[in-house]
Design a protein around this motif. Sequence first.
Motif, PDB file in Angstrom:
ATOM      1  N   SER A 176      17.174  53.662  67.406  1.00  0.00           N
ATOM      2  CA  SER A 176      18.372  52.821  67.261  1.00  0.00           C
ATOM      3  C   SER A 176      18.839  52.744  65.815  1.00  0.00           C
ATOM      4  O   SER A 176      19.629  51.870  65.454  1.00  0.00           O
ATOM      5  CB  SER A 176      18.092  51.405  67.784  1.00  0.00           C
ATOM      6  OG  SER A 176      17.064  50.793  67.017  1.00  0.00           O
ATOM      7  N   ARG A 177      18.371  53.671  64.978  1.00  0.00           N
ATOM      8  CA  ARG A 177      18.672  53.591  63.538  1.00  0.00           C
ATOM      9  C   ARG A 177      20.160  53.696  63.238  1.00  0.00           C
ATOM     10  O   ARG A 177      20.621  53.191  62.206  1.00  0.00           O
ATOM     11  CB  ARG A 177      17.927  54.709  62.803  1.00  0.00           C
ATOM     12  CG  ARG A 177      16.410  54.537  62.764  1.00  0.00           C
ATOM     13  CD  ARG A 177      15.745  55.757  62.164  1.00  0.00           C
ATOM     14  NE  ARG A 177      15.965  56.935  63.007  1.00  0.00           N
ATOM     15  CZ  ARG A 177      15.559  58.168  62.684  1.00  0.00           C
ATOM     16  NH1 ARG A 177      14.953  58.382  61.535  1.00  0.00           N
ATOM     17  NH2 ARG A 177      15.778  59.185  63.507  1.00  0.00           N
ATOM     18  N   ALA A 178      20.928  54.342  64.111  1.00  0.00           N
ATOM     19  CA  ALA A 178      22.359  54.488  63.852  1.00  0.00           C
ATOM     20  C   ALA A 178      23.061  53.136  63.740  1.00  0.00           C
ATOM     21  O   ALA A 178      24.096  53.021  63.076  1.00  0.00           O
ATOM     22  CB  ALA A 178      23.008  55.315  64.962  1.00  0.00           C
ATOM     23  N   LEU A 179      22.498  52.107  64.344  1.00  0.00           N
ATOM     24  CA  LEU A 179      23.112  50.783  64.266  1.00  0.00           C
ATOM     25  C   LEU A 179      23.101  50.237  62.845  1.00  0.00           C
ATOM     26  O   LEU A 179      23.987  49.479  62.456  1.00  0.00           O
ATOM     27  CB  LEU A 179      22.387  49.810  65.198  1.00  0.00           C
ATOM     28  CG  LEU A 179      22.356  50.176  66.690  1.00  0.00           C
ATOM     29  CD1 LEU A 179      21.576  49.125  67.464  1.00  0.00           C
ATOM     30  CD2 LEU A 179      23.771  50.309  67.238  1.00  0.00           C
ATOM     31  N   ASP A 180      22.102  50.622  62.085  1.00  0.00           N
ATOM     32  CA  ASP A 180      21.968  50.079  60.730  1.00  0.00           C
ATOM     33  C   ASP A 180      23.045  50.583  59.779  1.00  0.00           C
ATOM     34  O   ASP A 180      23.253  49.992  58.713  1.00  0.00           O
ATOM     35  CB  ASP A 180      20.581  50.423  60.167  1.00  0.00           C
ATOM     36  CG  ASP A 180      19.469  49.804  60.993  1.00  0.00           C
ATOM     37  OD1 ASP A 180      19.621  48.636  61.394  1.00  0.00           O
ATOM     38  OD2 ASP A 180      18.471  50.493  61.257  1.00  0.00           O
ATOM     39  N   ALA A 181      23.727  51.662  60.163  1.00  0.00           N
ATOM     40  CA  ALA A 181      24.794  52.198  59.318  1.00  0.00           C
ATOM     41  C   ALA A 181      26.116  51.470  59.518  1.00  0.00           C
ATOM     42  O   ALA A 181      27.078  51.733  58.793  1.00  0.00           O
ATOM     43  CB  ALA A 181      24.982  53.690  59.606  1.00  0.00           C
ATOM     44  N   LEU A 182      26.171  50.540  60.468  1.00  0.00           N
ATOM     45  CA  LEU A 182      27.416  49.843  60.758  1.00  0.00           C
ATOM     46  C   LEU A 182      27.661  48.638  59.865  1.00  0.00           C
ATOM     47  O   LEU A 182      28.749  48.051  59.882  1.00  0.00           O
ATOM     48  CB  LEU A 182      27.417  49.379  62.226  1.00  0.00           C
ATOM     49  CG  LEU A 182      27.366  50.489  63.280  1.00  0.00           C
ATOM     50  CD1 LEU A 182      27.215  49.895  64.670  1.00  0.00           C
ATOM     51  CD2 LEU A 182      28.610  51.374  63.205  1.00  0.00           C
ATOM     52  N   GLY A 183      26.677  48.228  59.088  1.00  0.00           N
ATOM     53  CA  GLY A 183      26.818  47.072  58.215  1.00  0.00           C
ATOM     54  C   GLY A 183      25.523  46.828  57.479  1.00  0.00           C
ATOM     55  O   GLY A 183      24.674  47.719  57.365  1.00  0.00           O
ATOM     56  N   GLU A 184      25.360  45.621  56.982  1.00  0.00           N
ATOM     57  CA  GLU A 184      24.153  45.285  56.213  1.00  0.00           C
ATOM     58  C   GLU A 184      23.670  43.899  56.617  1.00  0.00           C
ATOM     59  O   GLU A 184      24.452  42.947  56.679  1.00  0.00           O
ATOM     60  CB  GLU A 184      24.466  45.318  54.712  1.00  0.00           C
ATOM     61  CG  GLU A 184      23.235  45.152  53.845  1.00  0.00           C
ATOM     62  CD  GLU A 184      23.543  45.350  52.371  1.00  0.00           C
ATOM     63  OE1 GLU A 184      22.675  44.999  51.541  1.00  0.00           O
ATOM     64  OE2 GLU A 184      24.643  45.850  52.058  1.00  0.00           O
ATOM     65  N   ALA A 185      22.384  43.819  56.895  1.00  0.00           N
ATOM     66  CA  ALA A 185      21.782  42.541  57.274  1.00  0.00           C
ATOM     67  C   ALA A 185      20.992  41.986  56.097  1.00  0.00           C
ATOM     68  O   ALA A 185      20.405  42.737  55.309  1.00  0.00           O
ATOM     69  CB  ALA A 185      20.867  42.729  58.481  1.00  0.00           C
ATOM     70  N   PRO A 186      20.928  40.678  55.944  1.00  0.00           N
ATOM     71  CA  PRO A 186      20.149  40.072  54.842  1.00  0.00           C
ATOM     72  C   PRO A 186      18.647  40.208  55.107  1.00  0.00           C
ATOM     73  O   PRO A 186      18.223  40.529  56.219  1.00  0.00           O
ATOM     74  CB  PRO A 186      20.601  38.614  54.872  1.00  0.00           C
ATOM     75  CG  PRO A 186      21.025  38.370  56.275  1.00  0.00           C
ATOM     76  CD  PRO A 186      21.616  39.655  56.754  1.00  0.00           C
ATOM     77  N   PRO A 187      17.822  39.965  54.092  1.00  0.00           N
ATOM     78  CA  PRO A 187      16.363  40.036  54.269  1.00  0.00           C
ATOM     79  C   PRO A 187      15.904  39.151  55.422  1.00  0.00           C
ATOM     80  O   PRO A 187      16.385  38.024  55.601  1.00  0.00           O
ATOM     81  CB  PRO A 187      15.820  39.550  52.923  1.00  0.00           C
ATOM     82  CG  PRO A 187      16.902  39.858  51.941  1.00  0.00           C
ATOM     83  CD  PRO A 187      18.180  39.661  52.686  1.00  0.00           C
ATOM     84  N   GLY A 188      14.974  39.703  56.203  1.00  0.00           N
ATOM     85  CA  GLY A 188      14.430  38.964  57.333  1.00  0.00           C
ATOM     86  C   GLY A 188      15.222  39.120  58.610  1.00  0.00           C
ATOM     87  O   GLY A 188      14.834  38.557  59.652  1.00  0.00           O
ATOM     88  N   TYR A 189      16.311  39.891  58.564  1.00  0.00           N
ATOM     89  CA  TYR A 189      17.166  40.081  59.744  1.00  0.00           C
ATOM     90  C   TYR A 189      17.420  41.572  59.966  1.00  0.00           C
ATOM     91  O   TYR A 189      17.346  42.388  59.043  1.00  0.00           O
ATOM     92  CB  TYR A 189      18.506  39.365  59.569  1.00  0.00           C
ATOM     93  CG  TYR A 189      18.411  37.863  59.713  1.00  0.00           C
ATOM     94  CD1 TYR A 189      18.684  37.246  60.926  1.00  0.00           C
ATOM     95  CD2 TYR A 189      18.026  37.066  58.637  1.00  0.00           C
ATOM     96  CE1 TYR A 189      18.596  35.871  61.072  1.00  0.00           C
ATOM     97  CE2 TYR A 189      17.924  35.696  58.767  1.00  0.00           C
ATOM     98  CZ  TYR A 189      18.211  35.102  59.989  1.00  0.00           C
ATOM     99  OH  TYR A 189      18.110  33.732  60.117  1.00  0.00           O
ATOM    100  N   ARG A 190      17.731  41.907  61.208  1.00  0.00           N
ATOM    101  CA  ARG A 190      18.161  43.260  61.562  1.00  0.00           C
ATOM    102  C   ARG A 190      19.589  43.189  62.083  1.00  0.00           C
ATOM    103  O   ARG A 190      20.016  42.191  62.667  1.00  0.00           O
ATOM    104  CB  ARG A 190      17.256  43.844  62.657  1.00  0.00           C
ATOM    105  CG  ARG A 190      15.791  43.987  62.265  1.00  0.00           C
ATOM    106  CD  ARG A 190      15.576  45.189  61.340  1.00  0.00           C
ATOM    107  NE  ARG A 190      15.975  46.431  61.969  1.00  0.00           N
ATOM    108  CZ  ARG A 190      15.246  47.087  62.896  1.00  0.00           C
ATOM    109  NH1 ARG A 190      14.088  46.567  63.321  1.00  0.00           N
ATOM    110  NH2 ARG A 190      15.666  48.224  63.396  1.00  0.00           N
TER     111      ARG A 190
END
Length: 497
Positions: free
Chosen positions: A187-201
């Motif tokens: 599911s790594r492609a989801l991480d390219a859609l924005g940025e989450a703060p520390p402690g969150y995905r």
Amino acid sequence: MDRVHLNPPPAADVAARADAHAVTPLLNCLLREVAEPHPGSGERLVYRLSGSGRLLRVRGERRPAEPEVRAAGAWQRIDHAELVKLVADELRRHTGTSNHELPAEMLDSREAVAALLAARARAVPPDDLYLRSEQSLLTGHPYHPAPKARGGGPVTAWLPYAPEAHARFPLTLLGLREDAVAEEGDSRALDALGEAPPGYRLLPAHPWQLDLVDLAPAFADGRLIRLGTTDCEAWPTAAIRTLYVPEHDLFLKFSLDVRITNDIRRLWRHDLLKLRRTDAAATAAFVTGRAAWLSDRGYRTAGFAFEELAVLVRDGFHGRLLPGTTPLLAAALVEGFEGSPLDGTADPAAWWEAYLGAVVPPALAAFAEHGVVLEAHLQNTLVAVDADGTPVQALFRDAEGVKLLPDVTRAAAWERLVYCLVVNHLVEVAGALAERHPPLNPWPAVRRELARHDLPEITGLLTAPTLPGKTNLLLRWTNADGADARYRPLPNPLART
């Protein structure tokens, strides 16, 4: 949704067109499932309804229209609302059971079409031919009684997300606390859609779904936080809850707690948990050859809202589409859209042979060599065409609908494949092509293509008097599970060629 300033169509015109779009699939269901042909004369076809014995006549066979009922010695025209009442009465007589839900869905479907027609008159269709094909289905499933129903909610709730209105919109971005994440696969492609703060995905969400579920407790205690929206837009495909994000060449499939055709369109836990096995088998079936499988390669969700917030990551086209080709939704070829190669081909017989050569072999090979039963119906099949509009490649999708041997018996698997590939798919494309290019007879080419494949079931398919036709009207009337397909024998055009 971008708009252009055009004069809206007259209300009477929208009403008449909405009736026409809604009447045809409902008639198709009624005539297929609870009617028999009746002798008649003239240009209209006459049927006897099995529940009441009433006579109904229509104009046209493949896409029936203008229904009339015989009463008091004369034929009386009925509109969509009157047809709904007639269908409900016939089904009560035919089954001995009542259903107050389905007639409301039929009416909702017609009202949805009216709203879509009005919206399309002010919307800008996409320039991209693939997206235009995905967003072209105003009538939708030709054999469903309520193909455009949207759960009975107000138009303002769903229209901003409707593919038929040429919608596109940013995704809502949520931050999901790391200890609440549930995911499997890639599911790594989801991480390219924005940025989450520390402690969150990062967890993208469909904005319509967020309006349908109560997540207040999770926002209150910090398991979820709002992070705004994506910088890019997503385009809803014909499946409505599956979106394409061109900037990332990525498909995302979400839960929608709305009944669309036969089912509440939620990503159910049991389907997600078996996804990896099913997708791996389908992927293996397409390692060689021209055809491609768009892999459902992973999902991410919240453990406390496993189904409600699930998002499925599906392959885009990069590395799977043959160079210089354009993918098109098979269902759009049937319904029609601006730029369709069915309208422009100068040699329909050659086009059809190319289409069959692209679609049929990979679907049969997946079954025969890998025990994979593709849900190769019109909405799960993309056909890539070259610069001349000639089909050169098929792309299949949606692991949720795939069945595997020996999870189902070979006989049941073959029946399902025949329904999806032949009845739902090839019969419809053949009919659309023959209507546009008479006097083409599409069936000898289908026989030749099928006969090339060394499967023990092929002989029976080519000689059987009937094919299995799914009974969506009775399925919905009796509130059967959407996956519990029931079939009625239909005349087999392959046996008559």
